[in-house]
Design an enzyme around this catalytic site. Structure first.
Site, short mmCIF file in Angstrom:
data_model
loop_
_atom_site.label_atom_id
_atom_site.label_comp_id
_atom_site.label_asym_id
_atom_site.label_seq_id
_atom_site.Cartn_x
_atom_site.Cartn_y
_atom_site.Cartn_z
N ASN A 57 10.63 10.67 8.56
CA ASN A 57 10.78 10.61 9.91
C ASN A 57 11.63 9.57 10.45
O ASN A 57 11.46 8.24 10.25
CB ASN A 57 9.18 10.10 10.08
CG ASN A 57 8.95 9.91 11.70
OD1 ASN A 57 9.91 10.24 12.35
ND2 ASN A 57 7.74 9.52 12.22
N TRP A 58 12.72 9.97 11.05
CA TRP A 58 13.77 9.17 11.15
C TRP A 58 13.66 8.47 12.69
O TRP A 58 14.07 7.53 13.20
CB TRP A 58 15.00 9.90 11.69
CG TRP A 58 15.63 10.52 10.54
CD1 TRP A 58 15.39 10.60 9.29
CD2 TRP A 58 16.95 11.55 10.49
NE1 TRP A 58 16.24 11.08 8.36
CE2 TRP A 58 17.04 11.80 9.18
CE3 TRP A 58 17.54 12.13 11.42
CZ2 TRP A 58 18.04 12.59 8.87
CZ3 TRP A 58 18.58 12.86 11.21
CH2 TRP A 58 19.00 13.33 9.73
N LYS A 59 12.35 8.93 13.39
CA LYS A 59 12.09 8.40 14.45
C LYS A 59 13.14 8.39 15.61
O LYS A 59 13.98 9.19 15.36
CB LYS A 59 11.28 6.96 14.46
CG LYS A 59 10.35 7.18 13.54
CD LYS A 59 9.53 5.67 13.29
CE LYS A 59 8.29 5.82 12.24
NZ LYS A 59 7.50 4.82 12.36
N HIS A 83 1.03 11.10 16.15
CA HIS A 83 1.53 10.00 15.58
C HIS A 83 1.20 8.77 16.35
O HIS A 83 1.05 8.90 17.43
CB HIS A 83 3.17 10.02 15.27
CG HIS A 83 3.68 8.84 14.79
ND1 HIS A 83 3.77 7.56 15.10
CD2 HIS A 83 4.00 8.88 13.42
CE1 HIS A 83 4.15 6.98 14.08
NE2 HIS A 83 4.50 7.55 13.17
N GLU A 90 2.87 6.21 17.33
CA GLU A 90 3.55 5.70 18.38
C GLU A 90 3.55 6.69 19.70
O GLU A 90 4.01 6.11 20.56
CB GLU A 90 4.94 5.67 17.64
CG GLU A 90 5.10 4.47 16.66
CD GLU A 90 6.14 4.62 15.58
OE1 GLU A 90 7.22 5.49 15.70
OE2 GLU A 90 6.08 3.92 14.52
N GLU A 128 -2.22 7.46 8.32
CA GLU A 128 -1.26 6.15 8.59
C GLU A 128 -1.75 5.04 9.17
O GLU A 128 -1.92 5.07 10.37
CB GLU A 128 0.08 6.80 9.48
CG GLU A 128 0.93 7.75 8.73
CD GLU A 128 2.26 8.05 9.52
OE1 GLU A 128 3.11 7.85 8.72
OE2 GLU A 128 2.33 8.11 10.53
N GLY A 135 5.55 0.24 9.56
CA GLY A 135 6.88 -0.47 10.14
C GLY A 135 6.84 -1.92 9.88
O GLY A 135 7.66 -2.80 10.13
N SER A 182 4.95 1.99 5.61
CA SER A 182 5.95 1.08 4.72
C SER A 182 5.87 1.71 3.22
O SER A 182 5.65 0.83 2.39
CB SER A 182 5.38 -0.33 4.81
OG SER A 182 5.20 -0.84 6.20
N GLY A 241 9.24 6.27 7.17
CA GLY A 241 9.87 6.04 8.31
C GLY A 241 11.02 5.25 7.98
O GLY A 241 11.88 5.84 7.54
N GLY A 242 11.02 3.74 7.78
CA GLY A 242 11.87 2.94 7.77
C GLY A 242 12.73 3.38 6.49
O GLY A 242 14.07 3.45 6.59
#
Ligand code: PGA
Length: 237
Positions: A12-14, A95, A97, A163, A169, A199, A220-221
């Site tokens: 997930n590049w966001k 999600h 976010e 999540e 993150g 993470s 993600g990251g």
């Protein structure tokens, strides 16, 4: 003999990436093999280019979808049908976010229904805040989030991602016991692949991906660095 169920590993590049990044990332994925179901969720504007450049073994997920099923005067929106039209097969819904931006259960349900109708497979995210966890309400919170899937047709594919918000993150991951406990409770309620997110990185991926009832990882990251993401894919093999 039945072949073992493939784990999912989703990048997930966001809101990260530019054209050069897309190219480098897709080139970096040449080493992906078929024993893991690898998905990438780029920002909407890069979906088509990612699809064109990514190895055939990688499938595409959108990071969001409109609540509207039919075309119309909805400035800025991208429908589930449009996503299917360009070759996208999955979509992330719920999600944290996006929930934080005000996406209510009503909105999420509309997104689920539009995706279902168009043939997109939802990756439905749930997870509690630190405050909720500390007040020992994590399961009832997640259970309430999952109840949105009650009417979802059993025969249609669907993925759940657990999540915990406090692990996204932040570099903090839930303990394996916490992950297994939550995944076990989720699995008792809903028989679907259940991914863990928060993470996930090369150093913890193997342990997490081998934990009971963990069907894969939403990353993600660490998905932004091809070599790190590949190491996570490798850990899922
Ligand atoms: P993270 O993000 O791996 O950077 O914690 C996970 C996610 O939000 O899907």
């Amino acid at each position: 003999m039945n072949s073992p169920v493939k784990k999912y590993v989703i990048a997930n590049w966001k809101m990260h990436g530019r054209n050069d990044f897309v190219q480098d990332w897709c080139q970096g994925m040449a080493a992906v093999r078929g024993s893991v179901q690898v998905l990438v969720a780029p920002p909407t504007v890069y979906l088509q280019r990612t699809l064109d450049l990514a190895p055939d073994l990688i499938q595409l997920a959108a990071q969001d979808v409109a609540v509207y099923a039919k075309d119309g005067a909805h400035t800025g929106e991208v429908s589930a049908q449009m996503l299917v039209d360009i070759g996208c097969q999955y979509v992330i819904i719920g999600h944290s976010e996006r929930r934080a931006l005000g996406e209510t259960n009503e909105i999420l349900l509309q997104k689920l229904m539009c995706s279902l109708e168009a043939g997109l497979i939802p990756i439905f995210c749930v997870g509690e805040s630190l405050e909720v966890r500390e007040s020992k309400q994590a399961w009832s919170f997640v259970q309430a989030q999952l109840s949105l899937l009650d009417g979802y047709p059993k025969e249609k594919p669907l993925i759940v991602a657990y999540e915990p918000i406090w692990a996204i993150g932040t570099g903090m991951t839930a303990t394996i016991e916490d992950i297994e406990h939550m995944h076990d409770l989720i699995q008792q309620m809903i028989d679907r692949p259940i991914l863990y997110g928060g993470s996930v990185k090369p150093s913890n991926a193997k342990e997490i991906l081998n934990a009971k009832a963990v069907g894969g990882a939403l990353v993600g990251g660490a998905s932004l660095k091809p070599e790190e993401f590949l190491a996570i894919v490798e850990a899922a093999s």
